[in-house]
Design an enzyme around this catalytic site. Sequence first.
Site, mmCIF file in Angstrom:
data_model
loop_
_atom_site.group_PDB
_atom_site.id
_atom_site.type_symbol
_atom_site.label_atom_id
_atom_site.label_comp_id
_atom_site.label_asym_id
_atom_site.label_seq_id
_atom_site.Cartn_x
_atom_site.Cartn_y
_atom_site.Cartn_z
ATOM 1 C CB SER A 149 -0.904 -0.294 0.844
ATOM 2 O OG SER A 149 -2.152 1.218 1.248
ATOM 3 N NE ARG A 219 -9.503 0.885 10.558
ATOM 4 C CZ ARG A 219 -8.211 0.857 10.563
ATOM 5 N NH1 ARG A 219 -7.323 1.655 9.284
ATOM 6 N NH2 ARG A 219 -7.578 -0.128 10.817
ATOM 7 C CG ASP A 321 -6.239 -4.041 -3.404
ATOM 8 O OD1 ASP A 321 -7.386 -2.592 -3.359
ATOM 9 O OD2 ASP A 321 -4.802 -3.454 -2.777
ATOM 10 C CG HIS A 354 -5.542 -2.151 0.073
ATOM 11 N ND1 HIS A 354 -4.961 -2.320 -1.068
ATOM 12 C CD2 HIS A 354 -5.523 -1.293 1.158
ATOM 13 C CE1 HIS A 354 -3.703 -1.440 -0.834
ATOM 14 N NE2 HIS A 354 -4.134 -1.103 0.369
#
Length: 385
Positions: A149, A219, A321, A354
């Site tokens: 990432s 979040r 992803d 992901h």
Amino acid sequence: MTFIATPLSMRFEAALPLQSGASIRDYVLSYETYGELNFDKSNAVLICHALNASHHVAGVYADQPNKVGWWDNMIGPGKPVDTSQFFVIGVNNLGSCFGSTGPMHLNPDTGRVYGADFPVVTVEDWVNAQALLLDALGIQQLAAVMGGSLGGMQALGWTLQYPERVKHAVVVASAPNLNAENIAFNEVARRAIVTDPDFHEGHFYAHGVVPKRGLRIARMIGHITYLSDDVMNEKFGRQLREAVTSNDTGYKYSTQEVEFQIESYLRYQGDKFSEYFDANTYLLITRALDYFDPARQHHGDLSAAFARAKCKFLLVSFSTDWRFSPARSREMVKALLDNRLDVSYAEIDAPHGHDAFLLEDARYMNVVRSYFDNMASDFSAGGST
């Protein structure tokens, strides 16, 4: 096999020039190392972390046996990145909230907590700081730099900023820049934080409060993007948290209460995150994600941007992803091949979205293991990687 990790830190008094034109001095970098550095210091592997991770990459702490490193399934004795062969270094980036100098620390120039005055940092700035740490450790060349990432972006940065210092780059579930959709998700998350009444324009420390509501929402937004639709449906579907009514549907028919399991899960993740993550750090790191774009200085030509790279590459992507899709990895593969570089690419058909880069998938782990085993065999044969 899990081992005991020891947190370390190093102070740098000299000013570090930043991409923004600002600088930062008298700062600390927190880091950890695993394994042994060999005689000629040729077996070092740098691990770069993503948004909410840290230098605690593998193992556990002696006084916190439940605090397992975020990539412990990948790194350690006998694991894909085998610490009986490699000397692995995890570094916490500037601006983070896990030990390295960040917004919650004192500004040596003012004697006050940085807060919102902490300078904007970029992927390039992090790579430069990491290079200074390696200098201090006496490591001039890395056997490999690796990250997933945002960590993968840092690995790319290494190959462009310090091409002579990297032999291999392992880039997992990453991209050469963020697309508009990703930037949009980051901006919505940032707005959730800065519009929290407890944010106080980033100087909430002085008020003795934390913008937890904003952090929770940020979040929750992020977590949705890390998972695939398949995983969410399989794990939660339309399951209700509890049936509390006497009607046939089981719904409370409320706009306020938590009824579905996915709602409960997201609120739990948000609550947990708001207890340990710093709001200013979230703003800094997501902005660093937005800014990263090595092709920008080459009029969008990624092949031209990678003309500086010299090392060998392994790129890994995951089919579900959608935040850092396989198509983005293929863009990088093409650009690297345009420069006649040595590139291996694995596209893993995995359902986890992901987050797959953090999870145990035998095909993924075997790809990485094989790549690092080949590196290790070169060391044992006395050859060059």
